[in-house]
Design an enzyme around this catalytic site. Structure first.
Site, PDB file in Angstrom:
ATOM      1  N   CYS A   1      -0.150  23.121 -31.295  1.00 14.90           N
ATOM      2  CA  CYS A   1      -0.893  21.868 -31.187  1.00 14.90           C
ATOM      3  C   CYS A   1       0.093  20.709 -30.948  1.00 14.90           C
ATOM      4  CB  CYS A   1      -1.742  21.664 -32.440  1.00 14.90           C
ATOM      5  SG  CYS A   1      -2.889  20.281 -32.367  1.00 14.90           S
TER       6      CYS A   1
ATOM      7  N   ASP B   1     -10.740  24.871 -24.940  1.00 19.63           N
ATOM      8  CA  ASP B   1     -10.138  23.808 -25.743  1.00 19.63           C
ATOM      9  C   ASP B   1     -10.775  22.475 -25.375  1.00 19.63           C
ATOM     10  OD1 ASP B   1      -8.403  21.869 -26.895  1.00 19.63           O
ATOM     11  OD2 ASP B   1      -6.710  23.243 -26.768  1.00 19.63           O
TER      12      ASP B   1
ATOM     13  N   HIS C   1      -9.131  25.505 -28.956  1.00 21.41           N
ATOM     14  CA  HIS C   1      -7.924  24.941 -29.540  1.00 21.41           C
ATOM     15  C   HIS C   1      -7.636  25.636 -30.871  1.00 21.41           C
ATOM     16  CE1 HIS C   1      -4.869  21.826 -29.732  1.00 21.41           C
ATOM     17  NE2 HIS C   1      -5.130  21.725 -31.022  1.00 21.41           N
TER      18      HIS C   1
END
Length: 282
Positions: A169, A217, A250
């Site tokens: 991330c 995502d 994600h």
């Protein structure tokens, strides 16, 4: 498990920090803002490993704390820097380090947000977390990575010229930048790191980077991911590549979150290890 204040084996008083404090500086548990109610995260035992919490000189008034996991013994090993998400160093990041150490790596996870004095993993409100994360500028973080690679090169357990970096991330973006600005980095693997500000800098990538992304995502648009892939190709960065998982969102590697996708996480992990091995981080 061996718990040391730093790998060289100095006494606690040398660092002006008590041993009890040295082994409790990171959050015990998983980031509460993202922890799934039914999470069953992987828990890697520390048998056969030395676990250390080092203080890395970085020119700041207080040095950079880092969680370190490595195989026991005096042999030299390739090192992988593990860059956290926005939650800092919590049990997921520590387990990543232990997984790598079980495979024969030294794994170092610096606490890039330590200057705030706030334990981000303990905060449940994202609105409180993000302003603190924003205080860590690109220049500051890149400097901390340089301090970390300089420190690694001085350690008796580190194999010369074999430093890689992986991040998740927020940490994925750090990986891309480190591959551009840090000559000590041999290879990098970025897990769903933002690239919109880095596309124009694709030509600066010096160390080969593997980017792992999810097509679902919601925070990283696919057009940006594909633009980064095209920019890398246009710049002749043949060692770098981006792999997109069609069914992943994600945080698909984060086994403590609802977003976890076990199959894609396993495949991404295998690709990461192959990438490091192919580029001399082994």
């Amino acid at each position: 498990m061996d718990n040391l204040t730093r790998p060289e084996g100095t006494e606690p008083e040398d660092l002006h920090i008590g041993r009890r404090a040295a082994v409790t500086m990171f959050f015990a548990g998983y980031a509460v803002a993202a922890l799934a109610a039914d999470a069953k995260p992987i828990r890697t035992p520390d048998t056969g490993l030395t676990i250390e919490e080092a203080l890395i000189p970085n020119g700041a008034p207080n040095p950079l704390p880092a969680y370190v996991a490595r195989p026991k013994g005096s042999a030299r090993h390739a090192t992988i820097i593990v860059v956290n998400e926005i939650f800092g160093i919590h049990d997921y990041i520590k387990d990543i380090c232990r997984r790598l150490a079980k495979l024969g790596y030294v794994a170092v996870a610096p606490d890039f947000f330590y200057r705030s004095g706030v334990n981000l993993a303990a905060i449940s409100d994202f609105k409180q977390i993000m302003p603190i994360v924003a205080q860590a500028s690109d220049e500051q973080v890149d400097g901390d990575v340089r301090a970390t690679t300089a420190w690694i090169k001085q350690q008796s357990f580190a194999k010369a010229g074999a430093i890689g970096i992986t991040g998740f991330c927020w940490g994925g973006s750090v990986v891309w930048r480190s591959a551009m600005v840090n000559p000590d980095i041999r290879a990098g693997v970025a897990w769903y790191g933002r690239v919109e500000k880095l596309i124009a800098r694709a030509g600066e990538v010096r160390a080969p980077v593997l980017g792992l992304y999810g097509a679902k995502d919601q925070g990283i648009p696919q057009d940006q991911v594909q633009a980064m892939a095209a920019a890398l190709k246009a710049a002749g960065k043949t060692g770098s590549a981006i792999h997109v998982y069609p069914d992943a969102g994600h945080g698909f590697h984060a086994d403590y979150r609802d977003s976890y996708n076990a199959a894609d996480a396993k495949d991404g992990w295998a690709r990461m290890l192959a990438h490091f091995k192919a580029h001399g981080v082994a």
